[in-house]
Design an enzyme around this catalytic site. Structure first.
Site, PDB file in Angstrom:
ATOM      1  N   GLU C  60       0.839  -1.203   0.000  1.00 23.05           N
ATOM      2  CA  GLU C  60       0.000   0.000   0.000  1.00 23.05           C
ATOM      3  C   GLU C  60       0.869   1.247   0.000  1.00 23.05           C
ATOM      4  O   GLU C  60       0.542   2.242  -0.644  1.00 23.05           O
ATOM      5  CB  GLU C  60      -0.926   0.004   1.209  1.00 23.05           C
ATOM      6  N   HIS C 129     -11.342  -6.524   8.130  1.00 26.11           N
ATOM      7  CA  HIS C 129     -12.090  -6.335   6.876  1.00 26.11           C
ATOM      8  C   HIS C 129     -13.392  -5.599   7.177  1.00 26.11           C
ATOM      9  O   HIS C 129     -14.408  -5.810   6.513  1.00 26.11           O
ATOM     10  CB  HIS C 129     -12.371  -7.675   6.199  1.00 26.11           C
TER      11      HIS C 129
HETATM   12  C1  LIG Z   1      -1.520  -5.030   4.151  1.00 25.91           C
HETATM   13  C2  LIG Z   1      -2.446  -5.922   3.385  1.00 25.91           C
HETATM   14  N1  LIG Z   1      -2.773  -5.630   2.105  1.00 25.91           N
HETATM   15  C3  LIG Z   1      -3.623  -6.397   1.408  1.00 25.91           C
HETATM   16  C4  LIG Z   1      -4.190  -7.516   1.965  1.00 25.91           C
HETATM   17  C5  LIG Z   1      -5.171  -8.385   1.165  1.00 25.91           C
HETATM   18  N2  LIG Z   1      -4.544  -9.683   0.866  1.00 25.91           N
HETATM   19  C6  LIG Z   1      -4.762 -10.768   1.646  1.00 25.91           C
HETATM   20  S1  LIG Z   1      -3.847 -12.083   1.145  1.00 25.91           S
HETATM   21  C7  LIG Z   1      -3.173 -11.226  -0.133  1.00 25.91           C
HETATM   22  C8  LIG Z   1      -2.185 -11.891  -1.050  1.00 25.91           C
HETATM   23  C9  LIG Z   1      -1.034 -12.493  -0.294  1.00 25.91           C
HETATM   24  O1  LIG Z   1      -0.201 -13.185  -1.183  1.00 25.91           O
HETATM   25  P1  LIG Z   1       1.059 -13.988  -0.643  1.00 25.91           P
HETATM   26  O2  LIG Z   1       1.828 -13.102   0.293  1.00 25.91           O
HETATM   27  O3  LIG Z   1       1.790 -14.537  -1.797  1.00 25.91           O
HETATM   28  O4  LIG Z   1       0.456 -15.144   0.275  1.00 25.91           O
HETATM   29  P2  LIG Z   1      -0.473 -16.350  -0.247  1.00 25.91           P
HETATM   30  O5  LIG Z   1      -1.904 -15.914  -0.075  1.00 25.91           O
HETATM   31  O6  LIG Z   1      -0.122 -16.620  -1.683  1.00 25.91           O
HETATM   32  O7  LIG Z   1      -0.146 -17.515   0.645  1.00 25.91           O
HETATM   33  C10 LIG Z   1      -3.658  -9.912  -0.163  1.00 25.91           C
HETATM   34  C11 LIG Z   1      -3.280  -8.887  -1.165  1.00 25.91           C
HETATM   35  C12 LIG Z   1      -3.831  -7.797   3.313  1.00 25.91           C
HETATM   36  N3  LIG Z   1      -4.356  -8.878   3.938  1.00 25.91           N
HETATM   37  N4  LIG Z   1      -2.972  -7.001   3.983  1.00 25.91           N
END
Ligand SMILES: Cc1ncc(C[n+]2csc(CCOP(=O)(O)OP(=O)(O)O)c2C)c(N)n1
Ligand SMILES: Cc1ncc(C[n+]2csc(CCOP(=O)(O)OP(=O)(O)O)c2C)c(N)n1
Ligand SMILES: [Mg+2]
Ligand SMILES: [Mg+2]
Lengths: 324, 382, 324, 382
Positions: C60, C129
């Site tokens: 962000e 959320h």
């Molecule tokens: C600070 C923040 N930004 C956005 C989100 C929304 N979000 C939840 S999981 C995710 C993707 C995470 O991807 P990764 O780190 O590769 O983990 P994976 O889900 O693939 O295990 C996002 C963008 C969040 N939870 N926290």
């Protein structure tokens, strides 16, 4: 009893707690060898070593994030943020993590630490060395917020903050770091969190204030007195949880209140105080509660003395409120 | 003559998932035929391998069941580990009893392996009054101190910095423990990764950074997270050694994690492990991956299913067969059914509990708000 | 006129502005191919290409920091933060940079962008959320803050926000993304920033509300009506700058006011509204202004319907205030 | 057999300042005898070199004068560039007229080189009504759009991400420009560095990251900022080429910057340059470096004074001597004196101006606050 200024009192409090409890560690930018840019941690590095007085990389998020981890482990970190204006890179760790840890873990993981940081203007610091972000933390459930106005309270509240089971934001009014002097007992004593101080009793108008602006309120109250307006001055000391009883008791007596703070007016802590007074003493109010605050602009440099809610701006509010 | 950079930017080879496990730099132990490459064989004792296999099956069936419960509207949400089980449990199995886990949100298999009870986990999925998080957080956002397993929160990456601070504190106190910090490859873009890695490098904390590179961050592919040639190589920026392993190879994951923990325990400082795996499911029960990824990619990875690969190894050793599999699945199914039945019956948390644990003791304002709520009318529709 | 829900209206507004002004670019996590986790940007990627609808890395701070840079260049970025709960890693760029750019540069570098983000609870989102952080932005001088309650206002305010010269926080109440439906004109129209809507006239109590809680206020007002209490409902639409005139005019008529918001009570925007009413209509007040809000706890999961200030909690406040 | 990391953490050699310029990886052009190494000679035309030298002298004398003014209490603050002039002006001189600078806070020499008037700068130092920042920010926090020079703010690193976004926007619009982003080595620990570098790498923005490694972040030495073997090498984590140069060598700085800009302009994407230099002064007028650093270190670097080294080169070419130096200093002194005299006489900003530019138009609440202030009493003591 030794005379100390705020810097010395806080330094003395840190030293005392670090001696008493080896779980207490200090970390931050420039807190080590030089003892902080305001010298608040001076001498601690030599006394306790770089394992407990730690110069960190330039990252507030890293400082608070790792301090939370230390707290989860059972240490009691006292991180310093060099200026409150620079706390925002750590805002996510503070509001999303620190404030919610005990709650979201069902009590399994309390995260106990005390974040020390200088606040306030009047030192020619402009936008980024002058701000007072208290309301941005008071709004967040799970944080206690403290702001002492004198050396005695500074040390006493620091000891109380370090021993309190909850995370505490410890705001230090830098404008009076050296200007505010007073007797400070050696060794052990605490000032309770959540208790305001009535620094002057009065009949006509209640002034609610904290930190560096206390002295402006006193100066304005002296002037007002000369004009026949007798003010009661409440130094909050702890901003949250607020000592609502002391405020309401006073307002029930005076029916008139002026709240003073440096932060911008809109959604500043003053608005919450006014709203609470409405809830709890509406029928006692004989005049609209007034806020004398910083303006809704970034903190200016050249005109900072016009920006700050100094005595010359508090006085008219006192007179008007008294004669409303 | 143009100045030659001291390093040039390598093209992001081997970053995109399907190419991963053909990358020569990637540590592999478990061969396609089920045999083990002696070079890196961690020499796990057969009983442990079998126990891990059974646990993988439990986690797989649990995932499946939870998705169904969500579809049925009986739980609100699930975020699973389909396809990533070996990376998650292989690493959790490789740490010492004294070590602590700082989870992301897909690691319930690790929590259960470390001793969290299935019932406690299921209570969190239902947000009931016996949920360790007291029904305050979403499903899959639980906590288990007894298992030395941290508190799960949604903000990406925050556990990384905390896991470093925790390990740092242990080092200060000269306690013999390390932290294993889980995160996805998307989290390497977060400020927390930078802060955590940098502090870990400077202060040489006993931390193992375990990056589950599962190819996707919701709909964002790895090439959109970084232009670096791998995630493990990011360690260079922090003076932290990095290593990549086949994340669907239980033995490779176990080997790399155990070595990294030993390195940390010996005072060698942190390591970053990139476990190359793949998220076979959607991101969560809220996500439909068809909108952004090709079926072919999924097919490729289904063929590399970490559980099937481990089973093949056990079968090769004559220690597993269909009969055993059926028996195990029946047993596990029953366990899960029981846990669900119990969790579903447990009361929701009390209204009072909503005001507890904000502070150690509720101050006046929370007492007021609690009392006001209690004397007021109740909400419908929940 | 086409019927749309909030998601469709915002999507339509984005598409319209991107067609009208090629300086408008959308960036954020998952906004591209999939069109956002709530599908608000659906189809824009195919229509405008990945140069103007950009899936970003998971940061962000990076999204807002680079968006500010684009704005300095002269583009009009409309970054999306996937959930308002995740805006805090960008808080420093927003409060220290974006909000202060025009001011600190003496007007040389205005930084114009619109930050879109879903807010509010009621979707079983738990701590992270569900939050409504408006007061943490309203307190910061230099930001405009908007929160529509229906598809018509959503599109109209979005167009106005994109064309407004100042940075705008555009908060989208996710609970009614699809539930709130209505007529939305095709093409060009705007809803002015800074103007509230009196959605119902009444004599006895003024309700100040915005976003998803508007419908709860209406439901409560219907009940109250049945009990003889006639409420005037003001949908703020723009939170800052506040349409103070509309509020004061109403309070002068009713003398009684109830403010409703989802965010925690303490230092929530409700406190500012109460404080301003005190300043401007003190003598008109016949009852203490009341706040019906989220509690001062993190946002809970299982009990979220008890946490939210829904109709069943608003109603008693209306009745009590009316009969005070 | 233990798993070999794909890279091991190199010990932080050459990171600590005194060792810097003996590092073989570091680009150098200007030899100790004043001659140039033909290998990397940027072939600057003699007139430009002379102009740059004169500018360096101006900056040096300006620094000196501003420190005095602060000691006298005539200005509130100064943060200077003593010892870093070649790094700052050499890089600014190497970019094209179309390129934009995103400054940290020590780059007033770059602003002046790019066309900001000395008077405008001095007005900022006095915070008067003709200060480009309208007296709203501290001294050395100015802005100059005409010079394609950004707005200085105090929070460390924020300009890095913004400079990337600006370059990215130019790329989208197919405009031929790059951004040169200045920051100190301490800023590499900030989240902004991580975010800016990562986005620049992924989106291949035309950005040159110029890291002034001056050995210190206030009292914190480089070893406390990172465990990496250099700052330039951090580019590896982002797929961004990195290069180190002798920051006290005008020609090396110029060469590396010009090449990096050309690389960006040709669509090659970002580069990170680490200019190894040293902060000969305290951090700012508020700082006393004796509390944390050894005099020997300072002495070592005084011998490598970038201005003295360039002068030696000019003298070697017979293009400079004491007479010219004295004449130049006298001329510059006069210029500075005039600017100070003028700035000191200019009125402070008006009260009204405090409420302008918060928004394009002041809303009702700011009009109210302004009017209230105007009709109220004035503050004393400023
Ligand atoms: C600070 C923040 N930004 C956005 C989100 C929304 N979000 C939840 S999981 C995710 C993707 C995470 O991807 P990764 O780190 O590769 O983990 P994976 O889900 O693939 O295990 C996002 C963008 C969040 N939870 N926290
Ligand atoms: C976010 C933030 N944290 C802390 C500070 C206080 N501070 C100002 S300059 C500085 C050191 C910067 O060091 P470096 O990046 O190396 O730049 P240099 O001063 O050496 O040129 C610090 C800690 C700040 N301005 N911003
Ligand atoms: Mg992933
Ligand atoms: Mg430095």
């Amino acid at each position: 009893m030794p005379q100390m200024n705020m810097v010395q009192a806080i330094n003395d409090g840190l030293r005392f707690e670090m001696k008493r409890d080896e779980r207490v560690v200090v970390l931050g930018e420039d807190v080590g060898k030089v003892g902080g840019v305001f010298r608040v941690t001076q001498g601690l590095f030599d006394e306790f070593g770089d394992d407990r007085v730690i110069d960190t990389p330039l990252s507030e998020g890293g400082i608070i994030g790792t301090a939370i981890g230390m707290a989860l482990y059972g240490l009691v970190p006292v991180p310093e943020i060099q200026f409150a204006d620079f706390i925002f890179p750590a805002y996510d760790q503070i509001v999303s993590e620190l404030a919610k840890f005990r709650y979201r873990s069902g009590g399994e993981y309390p995260a106990k630490l005390v974040i020390r940081t200088p606040v306030g203007g009047g030192i020619r610091g402009g936008h980024y060395h002058s701000q007072s972000p208290e309301s941005q933390f008071i709004h967040v459930a799970g944080l206690k917020v403290v702001c002492p106005s004198n050396p005695y309270d500074a040390k006493g509240l620091l000891l109380a903050s370090i021993r309190d089971p909850d995370p505490v934001m410890f705001f230090e009014p830098k404008r009076i770091y050296r200007a505010a002097k007073g007797d400070v007992p050696e060794g052990e004593y605490t000032v309770p969190i959540g208790k305001a101080a009535v620094v002057r009793e009065g009949q006509h108008v209640t002034i609610v204030v904290w930190g560096a602006m206390l002295y402006e309120a006193i100066a304005a109250a002296d002037e007002a007195k000369a004009q026949g307006v007798d003010c009661e001055i409440i130094d909050l000391r702890t901003l949250w949880p607020l000592d609502i009883d002391t405020i309401i008791e006073s307002v029930k007596k005076t029916g008139r209140v002026v709240v003073v703070h440096e932060a911008p007016k809109t959604c500043g802590f003053g608005s919450e105080i006014v709203a609470l007074i409405n809830e709890k003493a509406f029928l006692n109010l004989e005049a609209p509660p007034v806020r004398v605050t910083g303006f809704d602009t970034p903190f200016p440099y050249t005109l900072e003395m016009e920006y700050l809610p100094l005595a010359h701006r508090i006085l008219p509010a006192l007179i008007e409120t008294a004669h409303y | 003559m143009a100045v030659q950079p001291l390093h040039s930017s390598a093209p992001p080879v081997g970053l995109a998932s399907p190419a991963h496990t053909s990358d020569p730099d990637v540590v592999r132990v478990l061969r396609d035929d089920g045999s083990l490459d002696p070079a890196f064989d961690p020499h796990l004792d057969p009983e442990t391998v079998l126990a891990i296999y059974k646990h993988l099956v439990l986690v797989r069936l649990l995932d499946d069941r939870l998705v169904t419960l969500q579809r049925q509207g009986r739980i609100g949400f699930h975020i699973g580990s389909l396809g990533e089980e070996a990376a998650i449990i292989g690493s959790a199995a490789a740490v010492r009893a004294s070590d602590w886990l700082f989870p992301c949100y897909r690691e319930f298999g690790a929590a259960l392996w470390r001793g969290m009870s299935l019932q406690a986990y299921m209570n969190n999925m239902f947000g009931n009054s016996e949920d360790p998080a007291k029904g305050r957080q979403m499903p899959d956002h639980y906590t288990c101190r007894a298992a030395k397993f941290g508190s799960i929160s949604s903000p990406i990456g925050t556990q990384i910095t905390q896991g470093v601070g925790f390990a740092w504190a242990a080092k200060m106190r000269k306690d013999d423990l390390a932290t294993l910090v889980y995160f996805g490859e998307g989290a390497t873009s977060s400020a927390e990764f930078h802060n955590g890695m940098n502090f870990a490098g400077v202060f040489k904390t006993p931390t193992v950074f375990f990056c589950r590179n599962n190819g996707w961050a919701i709909s964002v592919p790895v090439e959109r997270q970084t232009a670096s040639s791998s995630f493990a190589i990011k360690g260079v920026a922090y003076g932290i050694p990095g290593i990549r392993c086949d994340g669907n190879d239980l033995f490779a994951v176990y080997k790399c994690t155990r070595d990294a923990i030993a390195h940390a325990a010996a005072g060698g400082g942190p390591t970053i492990i990139e476990a190359m795996t793949y998220r076979l499911s959607g991101h969560s029960t809220s996500d439909d991956p068809k909108a952004y990824r090709k079926e072919g990619e999924v097919e490729h990875w289904k063929k590399r299913d970490p559980i099937a690969r481990l089973r093949k190894h056990l079968e090769l050793e004559g220690r597993w067969d269909d009969a055993r599999q059926q028996a195990l699945e029946a047993e596990v199914d029953a366990k899960i059914k029981d846990a669900v039945a119990v969790a579903e019956k447990i009361q929701p948390p009390s209204l009072e509990s909503m005001f507890e644990d904000v502070f150690a003791e509720p101050p006046w304002h929370l007492q007021e708000q609690r009392d006001q709520l209690l004397k007021g009318p109740r909400a419908k529709g929940h």
